[in-house]
Design a protein around this motif. Structure first.
Motif, mmCIF file in Angstrom:
data_model
loop_
_atom_site.group_PDB
_atom_site.id
_atom_site.type_symbol
_atom_site.label_atom_id
_atom_site.label_comp_id
_atom_site.label_asym_id
_atom_site.label_seq_id
_atom_site.Cartn_x
_atom_site.Cartn_y
_atom_site.Cartn_z
ATOM 1 N N VAL A 133 0.940 -0.979 -0.044
ATOM 2 C CA VAL A 133 -0.047 0.148 -0.055
ATOM 3 C C VAL A 133 0.952 1.301 0.030
ATOM 4 N N GLY A 134 0.634 2.171 -0.834
ATOM 5 C CA GLY A 134 1.075 3.461 -0.959
ATOM 6 C C GLY A 134 0.293 4.576 -1.466
ATOM 7 N N MET A 135 -0.115 5.700 -0.637
ATOM 8 C CA MET A 135 -0.822 6.476 -1.333
ATOM 9 C C MET A 135 -0.404 7.247 -2.412
ATOM 10 N N GLU A 136 0.607 7.476 -2.737
ATOM 11 C CA GLU A 136 1.251 8.079 -3.598
ATOM 12 C C GLU A 136 1.908 7.303 -4.722
ATOM 13 N N PHE A 137 1.568 6.145 -4.933
ATOM 14 C CA PHE A 137 2.236 4.920 -5.815
ATOM 15 C C PHE A 137 0.969 4.217 -6.562
ATOM 16 N N GLN A 138 1.093 3.905 -7.811
ATOM 17 C CA GLN A 138 0.175 3.033 -8.297
ATOM 18 C C GLN A 138 0.776 1.563 -8.170
ATOM 19 N N VAL A 139 -0.057 0.899 -7.273
ATOM 20 C CA VAL A 139 0.657 -0.377 -6.956
ATOM 21 C C VAL A 139 -0.212 -1.706 -7.894
ATOM 22 N N THR A 140 0.700 -2.362 -8.682
ATOM 23 C CA THR A 140 -0.008 -3.312 -9.550
ATOM 24 C C THR A 140 0.577 -4.862 -8.883
ATOM 25 N N PRO A 141 -0.294 -5.518 -8.374
ATOM 26 C CA PRO A 141 0.077 -6.973 -7.824
ATOM 27 C C PRO A 141 0.254 -7.811 -9.235
ATOM 28 N N ILE A 142 1.305 -8.557 -8.894
ATOM 29 C CA ILE A 142 1.930 -9.371 -10.130
ATOM 30 C C ILE A 142 1.340 -10.725 -9.685
ATOM 31 N N THR A 143 1.261 -11.063 -8.269
ATOM 32 C CA THR A 143 1.156 -12.310 -7.906
ATOM 33 C C THR A 143 -0.246 -12.314 -6.851
ATOM 34 N N PRO A 144 -0.974 -13.386 -6.739
ATOM 35 C CA PRO A 144 -1.977 -13.061 -5.788
ATOM 36 C C PRO A 144 -1.715 -12.821 -4.171
ATOM 37 N N ALA A 145 -2.704 -12.042 -3.725
ATOM 38 C CA ALA A 145 -2.288 -11.488 -2.222
ATOM 39 C C ALA A 145 -2.430 -12.589 -1.411
ATOM 40 N N ARG A 146 -3.475 -13.510 -1.359
ATOM 41 C CA ARG A 146 -3.498 -14.534 -0.464
ATOM 42 C C ARG A 146 -2.793 -15.758 -1.127
ATOM 43 N N GLN A 147 -1.793 -16.338 -0.377
ATOM 44 C CA GLN A 147 -1.115 -17.390 -0.922
ATOM 45 C C GLN A 147 -0.808 -18.620 0.133
#
Length: 164
Positions: free
Chosen positions: A48-62
């Motif tokens: 999480v970052g308010m000043e960033f565009q964050v794109t997940p490459i892998t699933p969050a839950r593993q």
């Protein structure tokens, strides 16, 4: 990190691999750190970052499987630049047996985002285009209009042209 550029962020967790080996498995450049944490059969990692565009490459839950390293990867793009550090947070959560609320651990990093002169100039023009138009374009149009309305006097036949 440069404003508008994309960088890779990685996290890895393993039940039976040393922290040194885990750090060696990370391929993204930058600051690395390690910690011992509580785990469950399934972990969730969120960046999480308010000043960033964050794109997940892998699933969050593993799932967390013995003998295997669990990896999370994100691409981040800075959307705000400037001299101040911009916070980025990695949040790990696990559902522990016998507890209603999940266990949560947060890791914080401050990222410095550099802004080039051209990016600063473009942002200034984008934010102040009305003033740029009024300062540069309108006087130019006025000068062209004035020049167009005052044609040069015709040449006299006797060769005596008036001084303008």
């Amino acid at each position: 990190m440069q404003l508008g550029s994309t960088a890779r962020v990685e996290a890895a967790v393993s039940l039976d691999t040393t922290q040194t080996v885990l750090l060696g498995q990370l391929t993204a450049p930058g600051v690395r750190g390690s910690d011992t944490l509580r785990v469950s059969p399934e972990l969730e990692a969120t960046l999480v970052g308010m000043e960033f565009q964050v794109t997940p490459i892998t699933p969050a839950r593993q799932p967390l499987v013995p003998g295997r390293t669990t990896h999370w990867t994100w691409d981040i793009k800075a959307t705000v630049g400037g001299p101040l550090p911009h916070p980025l947070h990695l949040v790990l959560s696990a559902k522990l047996p016998g507890r209603d609320a999940p266990w949560v651990k947060t890791y914080d990093r401050e990222i410095r985002v550099e802004v080039s002169f051209l990016q600063q100039a473009a942002a200034f023009v984008e934010d102040n285009w009305k003033y740029v138009m009024g300062t540069l374009i309108l006087p130019l149009l006025g000068w062209l209009w004035k020049k167009r309305q005052r044609p040069a006097p015709p040449a006299r036949k006797d060769g005596m042209n008036p001084i303008v």
